[in-house]
Design an enzyme around this catalytic site. Structure first.
Site, PDB file in Angstrom:
ATOM      1  N   ARG A 181       0.835  -1.213   0.000  1.00 31.87           N
ATOM      2  CA  ARG A 181       0.000   0.000   0.000  1.00 31.87           C
ATOM      3  C   ARG A 181       0.865   1.257   0.000  1.00 31.87           C
ATOM      4  NH1 ARG A 181      -5.466   1.705   0.561  1.00 31.87           N
ATOM      5  NH2 ARG A 181      -6.233  -0.427   0.572  1.00 31.87           N
ATOM      6  N   GLU A 220      -9.849   6.229   6.821  1.00 32.38           N
ATOM      7  CA  GLU A 220      -8.416   6.486   6.764  1.00 32.38           C
ATOM      8  C   GLU A 220      -7.999   7.727   5.971  1.00 32.38           C
ATOM      9  OE1 GLU A 220      -8.073   2.374   5.362  1.00 32.38           O
ATOM     10  OE2 GLU A 220      -6.231   2.282   6.529  1.00 32.38           O
TER      11      GLU A 220
HETATM   12  N1  MTE Z   1     -12.271   6.194  14.147  1.00 38.42           N
HETATM   13  C1  MTE Z   1     -12.326   5.975  15.478  1.00 38.42           C
HETATM   14  N2  MTE Z   1     -13.052   6.806  16.234  1.00 38.42           N
HETATM   15  N3  MTE Z   1     -11.656   4.941  16.063  1.00 38.42           N
HETATM   16  C2  MTE Z   1     -10.883   4.073  15.323  1.00 38.42           C
HETATM   17  O1  MTE Z   1     -10.285   3.144  15.868  1.00 38.42           O
HETATM   18  N4  MTE Z   1     -10.034   3.485  13.074  1.00 38.42           N
HETATM   19  C3  MTE Z   1      -9.725   3.971  11.730  1.00 38.42           C
HETATM   20  C4  MTE Z   1     -10.941   4.652  11.100  1.00 38.42           C
HETATM   21  N5  MTE Z   1     -11.522   5.590  12.017  1.00 38.42           N
HETATM   22  C5  MTE Z   1     -10.786   4.295  13.907  1.00 38.42           C
HETATM   23  C6  MTE Z   1     -11.536   5.368  13.356  1.00 38.42           C
HETATM   24  C7  MTE Z   1      -9.274   2.938  10.814  1.00 38.42           C
HETATM   25  S1  MTE Z   1      -7.654   2.463  10.869  1.00 38.42           S
HETATM   26  C8  MTE Z   1     -10.094   2.358   9.891  1.00 38.42           C
HETATM   27  S2  MTE Z   1      -9.529   1.228   8.773  1.00 38.42           S
HETATM   28  C9  MTE Z   1     -11.520   2.693   9.829  1.00 38.42           C
HETATM   29  O2  MTE Z   1     -11.901   3.647  10.816  1.00 38.42           O
HETATM   30  C10 MTE Z   1     -12.319   1.404  10.017  1.00 38.42           C
HETATM   31  O3  MTE Z   1     -13.679   1.622  10.051  1.00 38.42           O
HETATM   32  P1  MTE Z   1     -14.579   1.825   8.736  1.00 38.42           P
HETATM   33  O4  MTE Z   1     -14.100   0.858   7.714  1.00 38.42           O
HETATM   34  O5  MTE Z   1     -15.934   1.528   9.208  1.00 38.42           O
HETATM   35  O6  MTE Z   1     -14.378   3.249   8.316  1.00 38.42           O
HETATM   36  N1  HPA Z   2      -5.933  -2.373   4.373  1.00 40.35           N
HETATM   37  C1  HPA Z   2      -6.160  -2.621   5.665  1.00 40.35           C
HETATM   38  N2  HPA Z   2      -6.075  -3.810   6.202  1.00 40.35           N
HETATM   39  C2  HPA Z   2      -5.743  -4.826   5.402  1.00 40.35           C
HETATM   40  C3  HPA Z   2      -5.492  -4.630   4.043  1.00 40.35           C
HETATM   41  C4  HPA Z   2      -5.598  -3.337   3.487  1.00 40.35           C
HETATM   42  O1  HPA Z   2      -5.387  -3.085   2.292  1.00 40.35           O
HETATM   43  N3  HPA Z   2      -5.180  -5.822   3.518  1.00 40.35           N
HETATM   44  C5  HPA Z   2      -5.234  -6.701   4.547  1.00 40.35           C
HETATM   45  N4  HPA Z   2      -5.577  -6.109   5.682  1.00 40.35           N
HETATM   46 MO1  MOS Z   3      -7.371   0.396   9.441  1.00 37.98          MO
HETATM   47  S1  MOS Z   3      -5.342   0.574   9.477  1.00 37.98           S
HETATM   48  O1  MOS Z   3      -7.280  -0.428   7.865  1.00 37.98           O
HETATM   49  O2  MOS Z   3      -7.597  -0.822  10.581  1.00 37.98           O
END
Ligand code: MTE
Ligand code: HPA
Ligand code: MOS
Length: 813
Positions: A343, A754
């Site tokens: 990534r 993210e």
């Molecule tokens: N927001 C909060 N409040 N707490 C979290 O732990 N994790 C982040 C993001 N936002 C996080 C957050 C990460 S690393 C990811 S991948 C996404 O939320 C995961 O949730 P989603 O796929 O529902 O957006």
């Molecule tokens: N993003 C986050 N988590 C993951 C991924 C990715 O692309 N692939 C495997 N785990």
């Molecule tokens: Mo988020 S780093 O893909 O849990």
């Protein structure tokens, strides 16, 4: 629908791929029909939201303490656990040889032993675990045992330098290369060649709720695992394998996490496995809760990266091609590092065409904890190399960095990434940046700052606009799937369950909204329950920002199927003699509605559900979704790994005291693209939180290890995350309006978890801008991260000594 939105839809008409209906308009939160508070907001702020430690356990529950390796590399030559078993208060002790099933709990590739067998690979690796009646008793037993020398270790030299590891070929996974065109020729023909190196630091997750789980033994050979965990299905699998029992004997439940941020995608599993072992051996409920310092030592972090670039540009500063090399410091084992370094490579272009380029990614092995997923998943570290290059190119050709960035944006004719994916919505990126340029008054402030700096010898101001283009989808294709389970009860209340987990990001709120929207109900009438592996099986981690995209579609699929069944039933039984059109039936405002005007018929939802039940129509349905179109061939390094991209941009202004290195973020303006927002209130929260977390990563959050490989920044006293006082005094955050997703995502929304994290790069670039003023903007100083006041000061002193002496030589005053 606003005029902007209408125009954008009109433009998209020929282009929209997929068949889903377009969502409604996106307007500011509060007034927007889809803006809603987080489903647990009141419980969060009143302390009634239950986390793992709040779950009541029987009085005889056991508490676990871990014995951690004090050395980074070595061999465990003797371990006398019988001595520990005899200690006061100790109920059970488990080490490598007490595991009935698998001992390697590597999530994707092997390499993570549940306990040390003989080789020790980092300070903090788990030697054994002690269960006692109290946490204190367990800890005391561990400390006494280690002090009495029950573990003998033959210490060996540790490798803590990923660059040296790369030179020696010490990798956790093979190197991967992506290439487009003849990069060497592009460099040879270029007007200028710009090159540099950088170090981008790691980051501690610092979730408020540390790693925690509670395991109850069940009838037969099974366990129920309550865990703070982004990936319940993987924990189910690993617990089953460690115990040597079938997957169906393990149920994993997650109601919510107090934050995950990627740190609980794979690294919540070991504690569940250890607790499950003890629960099965003793027949007693078992708790593991890592103290903060242990948590910080034992678990992996964001990967630190060493990046290098050599790019050829034309007279205008437009990249013609070149090479980029990224080295991810993976720690001792693969964990998710293959996908993370991939990534980083996929994002080493950020929003810019690299031309003819080769991108190489190494996965260096070092003797530290195994680094893991963290918001952005390598993307941020990859983008940093090209954002550094943008600033460097601008100084070389003597233009404003924003001008150079815009010249390098993907555009018609330069629309294909170095891994072969077409960048869609390039117009959106351009418009977004132009809107932000105007709303933030970039150019007026640029002039004001230049004047200010000319008059101000010590305090220097800096300004930067940085964009973000972030690819949405798991790059491991099979993970792009989700399931949901929908129940309607006879009182009309609705329960939805899906494969995603709640970590504060508002996923459950959004899923309730999707279901309510499909069934024409109020969101309050839909309840979501804890994520459980016995309700929706074989789920993917809640990660890659894909939670709402995947599970929202799965929930919608279940609703659509149930709706069709109810419509068929209503057509058959309720409207048959009235000749109402089956096609026109809809669920809205708590009713089934059929026909229009004079012939309109409305049946309340509760009545419909009752009638269906009495007629023996199933009121339960499951849904499924798999993202279409995506593929990536790792042999050729080409494909279309992402369903779509999310965009955003931030402008940051800083002022730097160049005599102390201290600095202040004065103002931040953000414009971020979420397509047609599922919930603008929650999305704005994600953008603000993501930005601040990204800023912390690049400024104040410094991980420090001593020479022996021991993490010395192991708590809030030594590791500084942003606090309330670090919020910029002016912080304007807006969602881009009128640009639905060009792909058929759930209601044309876009993932938001993210992407905003990387907006924090604007602060780092603004710091470089302020420092560049010390060199008359003829160069941008190297500024590794985190750009602590110390690093800023060193960069300022270095520039000042060179430029002041150059001026003296020229005889300047
Ligand atoms: N927001 C909060 N409040 N707490 C979290 O732990 N994790 C982040 C993001 N936002 C996080 C957050 C990460 S690393 C990811 S991948 C996404 O939320 C995961 O949730 P989603 O796929 O529902 O957006
Ligand atoms: N993003 C986050 N988590 C993951 C991924 C990715 O692309 N692939 C495997 N785990
Ligand atoms: Mo988020 S780093 O893909 O849990």
């Amino acid at each position: 629908m606003s005029a902007d939105s209408a125009v954008a839809r009109e433009e998209l008409r020929g282009e929209i791929k997929g068949a889903s209906p377009l969502a409604r308009d996106t307007v500011s939160p509060g007034t927007h029909p889809h803006s809603r508070a987080h489903e647990s907001a009141i419980k969060h702020v009143t302390g009634r939201a239950a986390y793992i430690d709040d779950i009541k356990a029987p009085a005889d529950a056991l508490h676990v303490a871990l014995a951690l390796s004090p050395v980074a590399h070595g061999r465990l030559t003797r371990l006398d656990l019988d001595k520990v078993r005899a200690m006061p208060g100790v109920v059970d002790v488990v080490g490598f040889h007490d595991v009935p099933g698998h001992t390697d709990i590597g999530p994707v590739f092997p390499g993570d032993p549940i306990f040390v067998e003989d080789e020790i690979s980092y300070v903090g690796q788990v030697l054994f675990a002690v269960a006692a009646e109290s946490h204190r008793a367990a800890r005391e037993a561990v400390n006494t045992a280690l002090a009495q020398g029950i573990a003998e270790i033959d210490e060996q030299p540790a490798c803590l330098d990923p660059v040296a590891a790369t030179e020696r070929g010490e990798f956790v996974r093979p190197t991967h290369v992506q290439q487009s065109g003849d990069w060497e020729q592009a460099l040879a023909n270029a007007a200028h060649v710009v090159e540099a190196e950088q170090f981008v630091g790691g980051q501690e997750h610092f979730y408020l709720e540390g790693q925690a789980c509670l395991v109850q033994p069940t009838e037969d050979e099974g366990v129920i695992v309550h865990t703070s965990n982004q990936h319940p299905s993987e924990t189910q699998k690993l617990v089953a394998e460690v115990l040597g029992i079938p997957f169906h004997a393990v149920t994993v439940e997650v109601r919510r996490m107090g934050g995950g941020f990627g740190g609980k995608e794979t690294q919540a599993s070991p504690w569940a496995c250890i607790a499950a072992l003890i629960a099965r051996r003793t027949g007693r409920t078992t708790r593991v809760r890592l103290p903060r310092a242990d948590d910080m030592r034992v678990t992996g972090k964001r990967h630190p990266f060493h990046n290098r670039y050599r790019l050829g540009v034309d007279e205008q500063g437009v990249i013609q091609g070149g090479e980029i090399t990224v080295i991810g410091d993976c720690g001792y084992s693969p964990d998710l590092s293959d996908a993370i370094v991939d990534r980083a490579m996929f994002h080493s272009d950020n929003a810019y065409s690299l031309g003819e380029a080769r991108v190489t990614g190494h996965r260096a092995r070092t003797h530290t904890a195994s680094n893991t997923a963290f918001r952005g998943f390598g993307g941020p570290q990859g983008m940093m190399v090209i954002e550094a290059a943008m600033d460097d190119i601008a100084r070389r050709i003597g233009e404003d960095p924003l001008t150079v960035r815009k010249r390098n944006f993907y555009r018609p004719g330069r629309q294909t990434t170095h891994y072969g994916q077409q960048v869609d919505q390039i117009k959106l990126l351009r418009e977004l940046v132009e809107q932000l340029e105007t709303s933030s008054e970039y150019w007026a402030r640029r002039r004001a700052i230049t004047e200010f700096n000319a008059e101000s010898p010590i305090i220097k101001r800096g300004l930067a606009l940085t964009p973000v283009k972030f690819g949405i989808s798991f790059t491991a294709k099979h993970l792009n799937q989700a399931g949901a389970l929908l129940h309607v009860y006879t009182d009309g209340s609705v329960m939805i369950n899906h494969g995603g987990t709640e970590m504060g990001q508002g996923l459950h709120t959004k899923i309730c909204q999707v279901v309510a929207r499909e069934l024409g109900l109020d969101t309050d009438e839909v309840r979501i329950t804890a994520t459980r592996t016995d309700k929706v099986p074989n789920t993917s981690p809640t990660a890659a920002s894909s939670g709402a995209d995947l599970n929202g579609q799965a929930a919608r699929d279940a609703c659509v199927k149930l709706k069709q069944r109810l419509f068929d039933f209503a057509h058959e039984h309720l409207y048959k003699d009235q000749g109402l059109d089956r096609e026109e039936m809809r669920l809205e405002a708590g009713h089934l509605v059929a026909g229009h005007g004079e012939s309109e018929r409305r049946i309340p939802w509760g009545e419909l559900v009752q009638a269906a039940y009495l007629n023996r129509i199933s009121l339960s349905e499951k849904g499924f979704y798999a993202t279409p179109l995506i593929h990536y061939d790792r042999n050729t390094g080409q494909g279309r790994p992402f369903y779509y991209y999310a965009f955003g941009a931030a402008v940051a202004e800083v002022s730097v005291d160049t005599l102390t290195g201290e600095y202040q973020v004065e103002r931040v303006d953000i414009l971020h693209d979420v397509g047609d927002s599922l919930n603008p209130a929650i999305d704005i929260g994600q953008v603000e939180g993501g930005f601040i977390q990204g800023m912390g990563w690049l400024t104040s959050e410094e991980l420090k290890w001593n020479e022996a490989g021991r993490l010395i920044s192991d708590g809030p006293a030594t590791y500084k995350i942003p606090t309330y006082g670090d919020l910029p005094p002016v912080f304007n955050v807006k969602l881009m309006e009128g640009h639905p997703n060009s792909m058929a995502s759930i209601y044309r929304s876009k993932a938001v978890g993210e992407p905003p994290f990387m907006l924090g790069m604007a602060v780092w670039s603004a710091l470089r801008d302020a420092l560049a003023s010390l060199a008359d903007y003829a160069e941008a100083p190297r500024l590794d991260t985190p750009a602590t006041p110390e690093r800023v000061l060193l960069a300022a002193e270095e520039l000042r000594s060179r430029y002041d002496s150059a001026q003296l030589e020229r005889g300047a005053p």
